[in-house]
Enzyme design. Sequence first.
Site, PDB file in Angstrom:
ATOM      1  N   MET A 290       6.883   5.082  -9.207  1.00 38.65           N
ATOM      2  CA  MET A 290       6.424   3.743  -9.150  1.00 38.65           C
ATOM      3  C   MET A 290       5.809   3.124 -10.504  1.00 38.65           C
ATOM      4  O   MET A 290       6.050   1.978 -10.761  1.00 38.65           O
ATOM      5  CB  MET A 290       5.408   3.495  -8.144  1.00 38.65           C
ATOM      6  CG  MET A 290       6.220   3.317  -6.700  1.00 38.65           C
ATOM      7  SD  MET A 290       5.292   3.075  -5.507  1.00 38.65           S
ATOM      8  CE  MET A 290       5.212   1.200  -5.740  1.00 38.65           C
ATOM      9  N   TYR A 426       8.624  -6.361  -3.890  1.00 41.47           N
ATOM     10  CA  TYR A 426       8.747  -4.824  -4.011  1.00 41.47           C
ATOM     11  C   TYR A 426       8.006  -4.177  -5.239  1.00 41.47           C
ATOM     12  O   TYR A 426       7.566  -4.796  -6.180  1.00 41.47           O
ATOM     13  CB  TYR A 426      10.408  -4.305  -3.782  1.00 41.47           C
ATOM     14  CG  TYR A 426      11.306  -4.864  -4.789  1.00 41.47           C
ATOM     15  CD1 TYR A 426      11.067  -4.881  -6.178  1.00 41.47           C
ATOM     16  CD2 TYR A 426      12.726  -4.972  -4.302  1.00 41.47           C
ATOM     17  CE1 TYR A 426      12.153  -5.518  -7.111  1.00 41.47           C
ATOM     18  CE2 TYR A 426      13.628  -5.351  -5.142  1.00 41.47           C
ATOM     19  CZ  TYR A 426      13.220  -5.420  -6.726  1.00 41.47           C
ATOM     20  OH  TYR A 426      14.376  -5.820  -7.509  1.00 41.47           O
ATOM     21  N   GLU A 427       8.090  -2.716  -5.097  1.00 40.53           N
ATOM     22  CA  GLU A 427       7.393  -2.092  -5.994  1.00 40.53           C
ATOM     23  C   GLU A 427       5.855  -2.326  -6.169  1.00 40.53           C
ATOM     24  O   GLU A 427       5.124  -2.227  -7.128  1.00 40.53           O
ATOM     25  CB  GLU A 427       8.038  -2.191  -7.614  1.00 40.53           C
ATOM     26  CG  GLU A 427       8.249  -1.081  -8.341  1.00 40.53           C
ATOM     27  CD  GLU A 427       8.808   0.079  -7.569  1.00 40.53           C
ATOM     28  OE1 GLU A 427      10.076  -0.183  -7.157  1.00 40.53           O
ATOM     29  OE2 GLU A 427       8.493   1.479  -7.733  1.00 40.53           O
ATOM     30  N   GLY A 428       5.521  -2.647  -4.864  1.00 40.92           N
ATOM     31  CA  GLY A 428       3.748  -3.174  -4.876  1.00 40.92           C
ATOM     32  C   GLY A 428       3.773  -4.612  -4.884  1.00 40.92           C
ATOM     33  O   GLY A 428       4.174  -4.955  -6.011  1.00 40.92           O
ATOM     34  N   GLN A 433      -0.800  -5.425  -7.188  1.00 39.96           N
ATOM     35  CA  GLN A 433      -0.799  -5.225  -8.444  1.00 39.96           C
ATOM     36  C   GLN A 433      -2.149  -5.573  -8.976  1.00 39.96           C
ATOM     37  O   GLN A 433      -2.950  -5.241 -10.030  1.00 39.96           O
ATOM     38  CB  GLN A 433       0.240  -5.935  -9.317  1.00 39.96           C
ATOM     39  CG  GLN A 433       1.705  -5.591  -8.819  1.00 39.96           C
ATOM     40  CD  GLN A 433       1.881  -4.191  -9.222  1.00 39.96           C
ATOM     41  OE1 GLN A 433       1.588  -3.717 -10.150  1.00 39.96           O
ATOM     42  NE2 GLN A 433       2.753  -3.747  -8.361  1.00 39.96           N
TER      43      GLN A 433
END
Lengths: 566, 566
Positions: A290, A426-428, A433
């Site tokens: 990730m 997506y991807e956090g 973040q």
Amino acid sequence: MPYRSPVSEFQFILKNVVDFDTIAATPKFSEASSDMVDAILTEAGKLCDDAIAPIQRNGDLHPAKLENGIVRTSPGFADAFSAIAEGGWIGICADPEYGGMGLPLTVATAVNDMMSGACLSMQLNPLMSQGQIEALESHASDEIKEMYIPKLISGEWTGTMNLTEPQAGSDVGALSTKAEPNGDGSYAITGQKIYITWGDNDFAENICHLVLARTPDGAPGTKGISLFMVPKFIPNADGSLGERNSLRVVSLEHKLGLHGSPTAVMSYEGAQGWLVGPEFGGMAAMFTMMNNARLGVGTQGIGTAEGAYQAAYNYAMDRKQGRVGGTGTIIEHADVRRMLAHMKSDTFAARAIALACGAAIDLQHATKDPKWTARAALLTPIAKSFGTDTGIDVANLGIQVHGGMGFIEETGAAQYLRDVRVTAIYEGTNGIQAMDLVGRKMMDGGDAAFQLMDEIEAFAEGQKANLPELAEAVWQSTEDLRETTEWLVAQDVSDRFAVSVPYLRAFARVLGGYYHLIAAAKGDESRQRLAAFYIKRLLPEHVSLCSHVREGAVDLMAITPDDLAV
Amino acid sequence: MPYRSPVSEFQFILKNVVDFDTIAATPKFSEASSDMVDAILTEAGKLCDDAIAPIQRNGDLHPAKLENGIVRTSPGFADAFSAIAEGGWIGICADPEYGGMGLPLTVATAVNDMMSGACLSMQLNPLMSQGQIEALESHASDEIKEMYIPKLISGEWTGTMNLTEPQAGSDVGALSTKAEPNGDGSYAITGQKIYITWGDNDFAENICHLVLARTPDGAPGTKGISLFMVPKFIPNADGSLGERNSLRVVSLEHKLGLHGSPTAVMSYEGAQGWLVGPEFGGMAAMFTMMNNARLGVGTQGIGTAEGAYQAAYNYAMDRKQGRVGGTGTIIEHADVRRMLAHMKSDTFAARAIALACGAAIDLQHATKDPKWTARAALLTPIAKSFGTDTGIDVANLGIQVHGGMGFIEETGAAQYLRDVRVTAIYEGTNGIQAMDLVGRKMMDGGDAAFQLMDEIEAFAEGQKANLPELAEAVWQSTEDLRETTEWLVAQDVSDRFAVSVPYLRAFARVLGGYYHLIAAAKGDESRQRLAAFYIKRLLPEHVSLCSHVREGAVDLMAITPDDLAV
């Protein structure tokens, strides 16, 4: 006018803004001379313009679909994928030992940016394989590495990441997929995974699923999770394909955008899988996947911003409306020019941040200097959030520049917004973040952040004679950010979370000012005018954001769910 | 949880924020007692919840389509339209002489807001008829009024506006549709019109097109334009339908959203039409149609914001993710609460501005006091732009609250963004609204604006003992806006255009602060907490916006088309 990859923009930023020469001077990346990088960027630009951009509308108009359990991809996607694979672009950063190019991530970031601008649905496929290659390089056994990495690089096989389950999204530790030992070193994987990007396709002969699951002894939460390689077809020892594994695509999601990219619900029904990394090492391996993928997703936002910008600029240079001089088109209207300048200068800011993040990761790997480790860690959530937010903002402005035509799907302006919207999720999510930035990334008391601010202020000091107005504004904004950061790190971590999103954006605004100032100092008058636009008109947003941050958590958390009731 | 009309929110705002009693005290609106208005809002809320909200997803999933020249509407739309018509809602503001309710626009604005939250595609249909009724009341001959208005009010017939042509969008004066006298008082209309909202349907027996066209003696530009009534079926003297007119739907647009609302390309091929207003009076009549329609479109943004907010709130109260206390759902996460508070407090601000605009228009009509004329003129572009921008921002945040599910169409979160996006474009783009604000609406040297600022500052002064922090912040922001306005009105009009969008937004931010302060002063602690969120965290945006405005035009217009080249 079709999409054209902005090759010279990357050349300018690498040379002048992120100091790529420092990377090329390290032994690890000694082959990445500036001539070679120029050639690579030019070649990648051609691929994007000629082979990828033409399929972008196909994906939207003819979505990937599931027919009798088989995913049929959109017209032209198979050929575009072949072109990407044949050019070696999937393994751009991969270890040459397995057939990769071994190039710096900074270069890969530029290539991914161009590819995202050309067709985001297509670009997602190699991005997934790249994440998988990296996870395997760092965590897998030699046997798995040798079996899988060369085929992922060649594009014969493609990779996916299987993290999410219906009840386990941002809270990965809530997952319930099981992995039971088969007694032969392999495991039987059973469970359902959702949101699996490119969960299947009809152009790779095998699909390699990396799946997070819990072994019988796995504790609840994230600590008991392990990572498994679960291929669609079980490879024989010679790499040829053996029997079909017990996994299937249950359905494809009907999404707002990215229609060319099949998003699958996957079912694993005792499917055979092999550990990647140690048992219970799943989260560590997942973070490898990730971490750079976050920069990759930020870059998707920026590439989409570029595509949306080009479409809007071309429209504004062509559309006649109202009595104006100059070109005779709507670009002569002050507000259209304002929107375009906003789009272009924000895209530059986001791109410079992403490339600086890529450069820090490269220098971390090449030098092992903890300064670069800390810089990379600091910039990653900012690059991801600001890149994707910029993608959304720019695509939204692109629709506005098109006027009524922006709402009509045939112009393609709306597709950019629909496609890019998920990148903030997506991807956090971008909220996560921001929590990462103010939490984990400030466990150093803000040291890495202050070091970067020192660098900005020193550069701004040095430009006060040359570009007094701009340098002074950037210096002052950095000082504001410093004071806000000092205040922030004095708060409890949980209190910081309430203002983490405005804080991250304030940080990105100031960084954008820094990189625009560098561009103004080293570039031509065009770059100076664009930097002036950003620094005078967009950078001041940091004032209201810092003021929001300083309000802290108390007033916000005093608002009860009942206060918010409908 | 399905959509629920926020009836009590309107009751609070009418009573406390926009002082509806003043309207009800005028002879013109003496029947609009607060009991009656309460009953009307409650009844409209029931209609929206029970008859309109259930069709919202139908429109998206089963778009209106053109079959053999006939528009087939989405399932359920015909019944929902009947319910609207039977309740008398189309003629809510229309003259009782023709069967209207004659209610204040303030009340109609509240009803349109609820209807937009329930189903924007459906609501567009009566909104078009309302605009047409108003244009006919102000400009048409008695014969046309008597023939058309009662049938538009009853919903037997529906209305459209035909302004745009491919080469004539924001620049209406570039239109080329011709109107040639037939010698019998009627005209033959020939030309193509695009973006015709609800250009046809299968539930009204006649469609009444108001068409802008140029007569043989019409000068080029806007001065030579006239307005015509061009019905699909030519009515006989007794109101029964006669022969089919020479006009047709060429195609329907494939749009980003509003799939339930057919957007037609119309072709007029010598169609018979009748002048509405004098020859060459087309622009004046068009402005009548558009003026209140601008408030109506702002209201569409606000209603959509409400729908998107409710969906996000309900999701956040239901979705479990992560270890949290309280409800155990994601609303306990600080950043989710921040997003919801942002959505709700911005929706309140935009709604209060729109209702204040409606109230000013009502008082203008009821009192003929030029103060209200100026106030209504000032608030209209702000209500339109800020209402629609808020719709887009809130729908975008609503997707984010939903996380991955926000990108999946079945949740409906994305539909709000797709539907509302066009509201910032049609009825005059938000850029044009801003030009109207800094141009035409400041030909008084800013008097109307300064008068409103005086009012805000006086109220804030009065609250300094009661709500010191909030009152001081609102007072200070108003003072900043005053200084920025003084600077602005000293510039050439063409220079103001370069910074008109940030100026309009700064104005809206300050107005939102004013109305939140009133709500805090007159409402309960919930309202105070929400006002504190807005005033401390969102209102400060005005600082960066005012700073953008003060940069003026020079630096922006120095950026050349070449600087912006891709």
